[in-house]
Design a protein around this motif. Structure first.
Motif, PDB file in Angstrom:
ATOM      1  N   LEU A 129      63.995 116.207   2.370  1.00 31.00           N
ATOM      2  CA  LEU A 129      63.480 115.382   3.454  1.00 31.00           C
ATOM      3  C   LEU A 129      62.971 116.222   4.316  1.00 31.00           C
ATOM      4  N   VAL A 130      63.170 117.441   4.661  1.00 32.65           N
ATOM      5  CA  VAL A 130      62.559 118.309   5.933  1.00 32.65           C
ATOM      6  C   VAL A 130      61.165 118.134   5.822  1.00 32.65           C
ATOM      7  N   GLU A 131      60.522 118.101   4.508  1.00 27.89           N
ATOM      8  CA  GLU A 131      58.991 117.981   4.350  1.00 27.89           C
ATOM      9  C   GLU A 131      58.487 116.734   5.016  1.00 27.89           C
ATOM     10  N   SER A 132      59.292 115.664   4.857  1.00 31.08           N
ATOM     11  CA  SER A 132      58.756 114.189   5.293  1.00 31.08           C
ATOM     12  C   SER A 132      59.437 113.865   6.729  1.00 31.08           C
ATOM     13  N   LEU A 133      60.377 114.440   7.398  1.00 32.29           N
ATOM     14  CA  LEU A 133      61.009 113.965   8.553  1.00 32.29           C
ATOM     15  C   LEU A 133      60.208 114.666   9.454  1.00 32.29           C
ATOM     16  N   SER A 134      59.920 113.516  10.561  1.00 32.29           N
ATOM     17  CA  SER A 134      59.383 113.928  11.589  1.00 32.29           C
ATOM     18  C   SER A 134      60.208 113.283  13.024  1.00 32.29           C
ATOM     19  N   VAL A 135      60.236 114.480  14.097  1.00 27.85           N
ATOM     20  CA  VAL A 135      60.936 114.241  15.150  1.00 27.85           C
ATOM     21  C   VAL A 135      60.023 114.291  16.370  1.00 27.85           C
ATOM     22  N   ALA A 136      59.740 113.424  17.168  1.00 31.27           N
ATOM     23  CA  ALA A 136      59.102 113.518  18.474  1.00 31.27           C
ATOM     24  C   ALA A 136      59.752 112.852  19.567  1.00 31.27           C
ATOM     25  N   SER A 137      59.422 113.449  20.893  1.00 30.30           N
ATOM     26  CA  SER A 137      59.922 113.052  21.811  1.00 30.30           C
ATOM     27  C   SER A 137      58.925 112.489  23.003  1.00 30.30           C
TER      28      SER A 137
END
Length: 722
Positions: free
Chosen positions: A383-391
């Motif tokens: 999941l760390v390769e596909s997860l994206s977190v943006a603010s």
């Protein structure tokens, strides 16, 4: 057949060897009548009943008659009939007169095999261990194996030998040359016959023979066991393949395997799910080692056992890996394995293995058949390769004090069927006096995987802000009235609990990913503040007096302001003089050790809203506002604990556009004011008074005691007779 000449059935030597020593009886010396001397045989020589003997030189076995559980030989001696027994029999002399003799025991050879019959499955290996003990000579003994087929009329077939490469008969020669039939040594006197692939015609009685290395022939040189070959009825299958179906980390995997046996013998079945490939535990970083690991199995007595490799044992204890047996049709049972939270290490090739077991006559369970079925290859996506977190908003945000602050956190890249829990946090680094590059990062607010929102150290924000999930994968933070203390860099931190929708507090997150920072700046007006604390003139302060302190605050700024004031107290420091040599002062004046500053104690406070707060210090305390910028602290009925160094600390609060008050961050602290309490007059007179009264009482007691003593002595002299 071997070498064109048939080999006859060997005869097993089971003679008990004993040394008989006879005394002279009636002029006779030597062995008793009718008993020949036991003749030693040279090592390596052939007995008349030894293997490969010629049929013309065959000797008949001595006839035996059973007498009370013993065998009577041709010479009339009684001995045990069991093979390999070395118990000597009593010997009777000539004419029925029992002769005096000395009996000495000799070491006997003993060859052993597992008790039979042994049931084994066609097409699978057969292993027969043979051991020899009580022998003489070299520690490495030779072994020869023979087969007596049931349809061969008792004729022997040479199988394999450790000392003769051409020992095998024609039916076994190709199999011996290919290694399918061989002898494997466990030690010098232990070896096993191995048939790698058992055939139906291999059924019969197997005999293990050990050629003699003894100085005399004694004990038993062979042992035999019956082997029954049963048909292979073990069947195994699966419902669907997982090849080419990548799954996300934290997803649930279900594997189904069916197995059955149809045997007339009482056999048991065990089923194991396992995996090949993936990084081995303890391997170097980045190294891929092909390994075989058992995940979970149901044994022959229906017990569930997790695998010991990797983390399968812990995951089984946590309920993440389960195995269930279900009744199927036509006697074929179904085995269902579930892995509720896939991990990246679960990548590999999965298989199902069914094993057939039987209980041998010696009480040991033996594996007689095993079949493995590949279910397919599985790829677990991290999941760390596909997860994206943006603010958002991105970059920098500039606000006026009192304006609302709205930040959004977008989480993407999670599969739609993902059942992983998310912990979303808003973190802030920096303060009003920095640009966010330094300082300690603190938690502002969080939303737990169960949706519960909790605020960080600043609990006042719980009524002045909110955090909510506005859409799938979108979380917003709202501060209704921004303060100068809200300046800094905000980041959204998302912790993923792969495969755990509602993890417990002791469960660690699978990984945490942060967004880029958002720099928040607040435009603040310039504020200048100063404070002066003083002790009004008056009589000396004594214990029991009222201490009065005045603090004057001056604020220079635009717009309305309020002051929040705190009174702090520190103890009066007492320098410590260093002394040497038994506390005697040195010639030079000693240097005073700098005092250790104790943390200040909060005495009282007056909030910007005008609320007075006092704290427990053993005396009655009051604080009030005399006029704009002038504040007073009073300590009534002061005690020694109230003396010390007092300071006043002022904070300036401004008014925002919405009419709310906020801390501008401008502070000032006054100089220290020393408060010392002197002793009262009554306290000074108390010591002389106590000393005077004590002295008067002592003198009076002495005078009275002296007068009384003298009077009693005079009275005693007057009473004496003249």
């Amino acid at each position: 057949m071997a070498g064109g000449r048939p080999r006859e059935k060997p005869r097993t030597a089971s003679t008990v060897m004993a040394v008989w020593v006879w005394p002279l009886v009636d002029g006779f010396e030597g062995a008793p009548p009718g008993r020949p001397h036991p003749l030693p045989a040279p090592k390596g020589s052939r007995l008349p009943d030894q293997r490969h003997r010629d049929a013309a030189h065959a000797e008949p076995r001595p006839s035996r008659a059973r007498v009370g559980g013993l065998d009577r030989g041709h010479d009339g001696l009684l001995s045990r009939s069991s093979a390999g027994s070395c118990t000597p029999a009593p010997c009777w002399g000539h004419g029925g007169v029992r002769q005096q003799r000395v009996l000495q025991f000799a070491v006997c050879r003993d060859v052993s095999l597992p008790p039979g019959p042994l049931y084994r499955v066609a097409g699978f290996p057969l292993s027969l261990p043979c051991a020899v003990s009580g022998y003489e000579g070299l520690r490495t003994q030779d072994f020869e194996w023979f087969l007596y087929r049931e349809d061969a009329g008792g004729r022997q077939i040479g199988v394999v030998s450790t000392r003769d490469q051409s020992f095998a008969y024609a039916p076994f020669q190709p199999r011996v040359r290919s290694g399918e039939v061989r002898v494997e040594r466990d030690s010098g006197d232990r070896a096993r016959l191995v048939l790698q692939r058992l055939r139906p015609e291999d059924q019969g009685k197997y005999e293990c023979y050990t050629p003699s290395t003894d100085s005399t022939y004694q004990g038993n040189y062979s042992a035999s066991v019956a082997v029954k070959v049963i048909p292979d009825t073990l069947q195994i299958s699966y419902s669907r393949s997982i090849t080419g179906q990548p799954m996300a980390e934290g997803a649930e995997l279900t594997l189904t395997c069916s197995a059955s046996i149809q045997s007339q013998q009482h056999t048991h079945l065990s089923v194991t799910f396992g995996k090949r490939g993936g990084p081995a535990s303890g391997s170097s970083a980045g190294g891929e080692v092909s390994t075989v690991r058992e995940i979970i199995s149901i044994d022959r007595v229906l017990g569930i056992a997790p695998g010991h490799g990797g983390s399968y044992k812990k995951r089984y204890d946590d309920g993440e890996i389960t195995l269930e047996k279900r009744k199927g049709e036509a006697g074929r049972d179904t085995y269902l394995m579930k892995m509720r939270a896939l991990q990246p290490d679960d990548t590999g090739s999965y298989f199902c293995e069914a094993t057939q077991w039987i209980l041998d006559p010696d009480g040991e369970w033996q594996k007689i058949a095993q079949r493995t079925l590949d279910i397919g290859n599985l790829t677990v996506q991290r999941l760390v390769e596909s997860l994206s977190v943006a603010s958002s908003p991105r970059g920098e945000v500039t606000l006026q004090p009192g304006s609302p602050l709205i930040l959004t956190c977008d989480v993407s890249g999670l599969p739609s069927v993902e059942n992983s829990g998310l912990l979303v946090q808003w973190m802030k680094r920096g303060s009003v006096s920095s640009d966010g590059a330094g300082g300690v990062e603190v938690e502002v607010v969080r939303m737990n995987p169960d949706g519960v929102v909790s605020w960080g150290d600043d609990l006042s924000r719980s009524s002045g802000g909110s955090m909510e999930k506005v859409a799938e994968g979108r979380y917003s933070l709202k501060l209704f009235s921004a303060r100068p203390s809200d300046s800094g860099v905000f980041r959204c931190a998302v912790s993923v609990y792969a495969g755990r929708s509602n993890p417990g507090p002791s469960i660690a997150a699978t990984f945490t990913q942060r967004s880029e920072g958002v720099l928040v700046r607040l435009k603040t007006k310039e504020v200048l503040v100063s404070t002066v604390a003083a002790l009004p003139r008056g009589p000396l302060l004594k214990r029991g007096s009222t201490i009065t302190l005045i603090c004057n605050v001056t604020v220079t700024t635009s717009g309305p302001t309020q002051i929040q004031l705190k009174w702090l107290q520190r103890p009066i420091p007492e320098p410590v003089i260093k002394r040497r040599r038994g506390n005697r002062p040195t010639e030079q004046p000693p240097a005073a050790t700098p005092p250790v500053e104790a943390p200040p104690r909060l005495v009282a406070a007056l909030t910007y809203e005008g609320m007075a707060r006092t704290y427990d210090n053993g005396s009655e305390v009051s604080v009030d506002r005399l006029s704009a910028g002038s504040y007073r602290l009073r300590v009534h009925s002061a005690t020694l604990e109230d003396q010390g160094l007092y300071v006043c600390h002022a904070e300036v609060w401004g008014r925002d556009l919405q009419g709310g008050w906020y801390n501008t961050g401008a502070t000032a602290e006054s100089a220290e004011v020393t408060v010392y309490l002197y002793a009262r007059v009554s306290d000074l007179l108390l010591i002389p008074l106590v000393i005077g009264v004590s002295s008067a009482l002592f003198v009076g007691i002495v005078i009275i005691a002296t007068v009384t003593c003298c009077f009693m002595k005079r009275l005693e002299r007057q009473r004496r007779p003249k």
